[in-house]
Write an enzyme that holds these catalytic residues in place. Structure first.
Site, short mmCIF file in Angstrom:
data_model
loop_
_atom_site.label_atom_id
_atom_site.label_comp_id
_atom_site.label_asym_id
_atom_site.label_seq_id
_atom_site.Cartn_x
_atom_site.Cartn_y
_atom_site.Cartn_z
N LEU A 143 1.14 -0.55 -0.27
CA LEU A 143 -0.20 0.37 0.03
C LEU A 143 0.99 0.93 -0.01
O LEU A 143 0.90 2.31 -0.23
CB LEU A 143 -0.70 -0.07 1.26
CG LEU A 143 -2.00 -1.27 0.95
CD1 LEU A 143 -3.00 -1.19 2.04
CD2 LEU A 143 -2.91 -0.79 0.05
N CYS A 144 1.94 1.31 0.16
CA CYS A 144 3.27 2.27 0.24
C CYS A 144 2.80 2.53 -0.80
O CYS A 144 3.64 3.80 -0.89
CB CYS A 144 3.99 2.10 1.82
SG CYS A 144 5.41 0.60 1.39
N THR A 145 3.55 1.40 -1.49
CA THR A 145 4.05 1.64 -2.87
C THR A 145 2.67 2.32 -3.39
O THR A 145 3.64 3.46 -4.54
CB THR A 145 4.12 0.77 -3.65
OG1 THR A 145 5.84 0.08 -3.27
CG2 THR A 145 5.00 1.01 -4.64
N GLU B 253 2.55 6.57 -2.27
CA GLU B 253 3.33 6.99 -2.13
C GLU B 253 4.29 7.46 -3.23
O GLU B 253 4.98 8.56 -3.47
CB GLU B 253 4.19 7.14 -0.86
CG GLU B 253 3.41 7.11 0.36
CD GLU B 253 2.33 8.70 -0.09
OE1 GLU B 253 3.02 9.07 -0.17
OE2 GLU B 253 1.57 8.31 1.08
#
Length: 428
Positions: free
Chosen positions: A210-212, A215
């Site tokens: 999810l961070c990829t 962001e």
């Protein structure tokens, strides 16, 4: 006259297999016209899936001498299907695949009868699947394969020496394609490895952190998955914001639905292999595949046969998970225990015994009809049999992913005549 000539033409090559002896035949093969007649009259085959592979399978099986076919599929025809699912036309868009496929094959092949079922495979009672001699899979889902595999293996019974009873074996033929690659395999429960025995053959689905996604997106797939999770209409805007090209409708479908482009020729090749194996199983006219065929047409043409081994501890095709219970255990308590059992972890379980529904979670009408059994002793509901097989269907979780599954259990009741110390030694 034309119909009789067509029948003779179709049976010419089939007769070469069924009317003559050979060196590669199965142990029970007896050539003769009776075998051909029995194939047409008594062999009942279920085709699961009426997509690219399923269309080819119905056609090939009908032309191979099978006359009693049924097909089950829950999907309706889409425009994107028409390039490879040759039984469908533009005017068929929106219609059930199973119904149109059955109709078109019966129009082209005289004498064949195909019964369509437009529903989910889970909607059918277990006894529906038990009516067929062979089940042929043309699926594109691991979950669907696992379910049918569990159903077929659920009919399997073992004798006192833990050897499969031949009359309870439900053979399956499984085919699958991915672009220019494909496989065909036979599954003979209790003899060859079942689908669950070799589940490791299938790679896990690709997941994106999810961070990829939120962001630091770096590919078109990252942008598409972000939009799928947040807002569909922002897919292209997300790509433009980060200067990433390639966000198209076809790629969007491929990422979100895990779609791999299908190739008509690959479906035809794999279907031919599956139809031939079905004919071998039904007639014994040749030894069957041992037991997994792979096809690769990416660069040239490469085929290979691999013999995988059965997992003796398989939870699906093995003798069944042994569960030791007190005779006082109610059906409700038993269902609760299924959630805690380390090998099962089944939630929302439905329970059946010898085809009789003891408790069904759905549909509501069946839940209401069987609800009164929850407070009764399981021992009484099983007709006071000290040890016997029951089937449970429920939901199991793997991470955040939930799947439906069917499991076979060997239930042993404590302190009842006929239960030996050996039975108790393996209790869970």
């Amino acid at each position: 006259m034309a119909d009789s000539m067509a029948q003779l033409s179709r049976s010419r090559d089939l007769d070469k297999l069924l009317l003559r002896p050979g060196h590669l035949v199965g142990p029970t093969f007896e050539p003769g016209p009776d075998l051909r007649d029995d194939l047409q009259q008594y062999a009942r085959v279920l085709v699961v899936g009426a997509g690219g592979l399923g269309c080819e399978l119905l056609k090939d099986l009908a032309l191979s001498g099978f006359r009693n076919l049924e097909v089950i599929d829950m999907d309706r025809i889409e425009v994107s299907n028409l390039n490879r699912q040759f039984l469908f036309r533009l005017e068929d868009v929106g219609k059930p695949k199973a119904e149109v496929a059955a109709k078109r094959v019966m129009e082209r092949v005289s004498g064949v009868n195909i019964v369509p079922h437009f529903c989910r495979i889970e909607d059918k009672e277990l006894e529906f699947y038990n009516d067929f001699n062979i089940i042929v899979l043309g699926l594109d889902s691991i979950e669907a394969r696992s379910y049918i595999n569990a159903v077929a293996c659920g009919f399997l019974e073992y004798d006192s020496d833990d050897k499969p009873r031949e009359e309870t074996i439900k053979p399956m033929v499984d085919g699958g394609t991915e672009g220019f690659k494909g496989h065909a395999r036979i599954i003979v429960p209790g003899v060859t490895p079942c689908f669950e025995c070799t589940i490791w053959l299938f790679p896990p689905q690709v997941k994106f952190p999810l961070c990829t996604l939120a962001e630091t997106p770096r590919t078109a797939a990252h942008c598409i998955e972000y939009a799928h999770l947040i807002k569909w209409d922002e897919a292209v805007k997300r790509a433009e914001l980060f200067g990433i090209p390639g966000v198209t409708y076809s790629l969007t479908q491929g990422v979100v639905k895990n779609i791999i482009p299908a190739i008509a020729s690959t479906n035809a090749i794999i279907s031919a292999a599956c139809a031939l194996e079905t004919l071998k199983i039904a007639t014994g006219c040749s030894k069957t595949l041992s037991n997994y065929l792979t096809y690769n047409g990416v660069e040239g043409l490469h085929t290979k046969v691999t013999e995988f081994l059965k997992d003796k501890d398989c939870l699906v095709c093995g003798p069944g998970i042994l569960i030791e219970l007190d005779t006082s255990v109610t059906l409700q308590k038993f269902i609760d225990l299924l959630e805690e059992h380390p090998k099962l972890l089944l939630s929302r379980a439905s329970v059946s015994h010898h085809g009789k529904n003891l408790y069904m979670q759905a549909p509501p009408v069946l839940e209401e009809m069987t609800r009164s059994n929850l407070n009764l002793r399981l021992f009484d509901l099983m007709d006071k049999i000290p040890k016997d097989i029951i089937h449970v269907t429920g939901t199991t979780s793997k991470g955040d992913h939930k799947t439906s599954c069917l499991r076979k259990l060997r239930v042993v009741f404590k302190g009842i005549d006929g239960v030996t110390d050996m039975d108790m030694a393996g209790g869970a």
